[in-house]
Motif scaffolding. Structure first.
Motif, PDB file in Angstrom:
ATOM      1  N   TYR A  14      -0.366   0.747  -4.026  1.00  0.00           N
ATOM      2  CA  TYR A  14      -1.784   0.564  -4.033  1.00  0.00           C
ATOM      3  C   TYR A  14      -2.251   1.439  -2.884  1.00  0.00           C
ATOM      4  CZ  TYR A  14      -1.035  -3.898  -6.733  1.00  0.00           C
ATOM      5  OH  TYR A  14      -0.967  -4.762  -7.661  1.00  0.00           O
ATOM      6  N   SER A  15      -3.589   1.961  -3.281  1.00  0.00           N
ATOM      7  CA  SER A  15      -4.507   2.569  -2.363  1.00  0.00           C
ATOM      8  C   SER A  15      -4.752   2.043  -1.146  1.00  0.00           C
ATOM      9  CB  SER A  15      -5.854   2.919  -2.954  1.00  0.00           C
ATOM     10  OG  SER A  15      -6.693   3.521  -1.943  1.00  0.00           O
ATOM     11  N   GLU A  16      -4.634   2.964  -0.017  1.00  0.00           N
ATOM     12  CA  GLU A  16      -5.053   2.349   1.579  1.00  0.00           C
ATOM     13  C   GLU A  16      -6.299   1.721   1.734  1.00  0.00           C
ATOM     14  OE1 GLU A  16      -3.193   0.908   5.126  1.00  0.00           O
ATOM     15  OE2 GLU A  16      -2.246   1.919   3.554  1.00  0.00           O
ATOM     16  N   ASN A  17      -7.184   2.214   0.567  1.00  0.00           N
ATOM     17  CA  ASN A  17      -8.516   1.793   0.928  1.00  0.00           C
ATOM     18  C   ASN A  17      -8.932   0.427   1.129  1.00  0.00           C
ATOM     19  OD1 ASN A  17     -11.260   0.951  -0.324  1.00  0.00           O
ATOM     20  ND2 ASN A  17     -11.356   2.843  -1.487  1.00  0.00           N
ATOM     21  N   THR A  27       0.776  -1.125   0.131  1.00  0.00           N
ATOM     22  CA  THR A  27       0.016   0.014   0.012  1.00  0.00           C
ATOM     23  C   THR A  27       0.967   1.377   0.005  1.00  0.00           C
ATOM     24  OG1 THR A  27      -0.109   0.029   2.555  1.00  0.00           O
ATOM     25  CG2 THR A  27      -1.889  -1.298   1.212  1.00  0.00           C
ATOM     26  N   LYS A  28       0.242   2.463  -0.369  1.00  0.00           N
ATOM     27  CA  LYS A  28       1.103   3.537  -0.493  1.00  0.00           C
ATOM     28  C   LYS A  28       1.724   4.092   0.834  1.00  0.00           C
ATOM     29  CE  LYS A  28      -1.265   5.190  -4.558  1.00  0.00           C
ATOM     30  NZ  LYS A  28      -2.151   6.289  -5.147  1.00  0.00           N
TER      31      LYS A  28
END
Length: 166
Positions: A69-72, A49-50
């Protein structure tokens, strides 16, 4: 016991899935993998993740690719389930204690609570059930200590290997 270097001699390309990981310890282990990859002809893809792991010491080069990747939470859940389908022909090493689904992979466990029955709150029990379900796609489990290996073998019938990093 084996080192990261001896583990990496078994593959030419390795995809590391580390989206569920946060912390300094994992950063050091990933740095060990990246250093060993740089010294050999190994192609390494590290998926994080970022904001999950500090990878400032690891530099992308011809052999090492960092994919962030996004932390979403939705993104992480999506990839936890479907990541193996995108990398069907690759060797995958999953960092963290939750196996990915639908693709054989190696799982590098770092949390001994998943194997220790002395700890049994709701979160740990749920985590153990998800872990047990995902093990069907895990071809080998990697741990860092002999104690973790023994605890794992008491609970599960899967190959387990100790891999130490320098």
């Amino acid at each position: 016991s084996n080192t990261v270097q001896s583990y990496l001699t078994l593959v030419e390309t390795l995809v590391i899935y580390a989206l569920n990981i946060k912390g300094q310890g994992t950063s050091q282990v990933l740095k060990s993998f990246a250093d060993c990859a740089s010294e050999s002809n190994l192609r390494l893809e590290i998926h994080v993740t970022k904001t999950g792991i500090r990878l400032s010491e690891i530099e992308s080069n011809d052999n090492i690719a960092l994919i962030r990747y996004s932390e979403n939470l939705f993104v992480r859940l999506f990839y936890q389930v479907f990541f193996g389908l995108f990398y069907y022909r690759s060797n995958i090493l999953v960092f963290g204690d939750l196996p990915i689904l639908f693709k054989k992979h190696h799982l590098f466990c770092q949390n001994k609570l998943i194997f220790d029955n002395r700890y049994s709150n709701f979160k740990i029990r749920l985590f153990r059930r998800l872990f047990r379900f995902g093990l069907r796609w895990t071809s080998q489990v990697l741990v860092q200590t002999k104690h973790m290996k023994l605890d794992f073998q008491k609970l599960y019938d899967k190959p387990v290997k100790i891999v130490r990093h320098p």
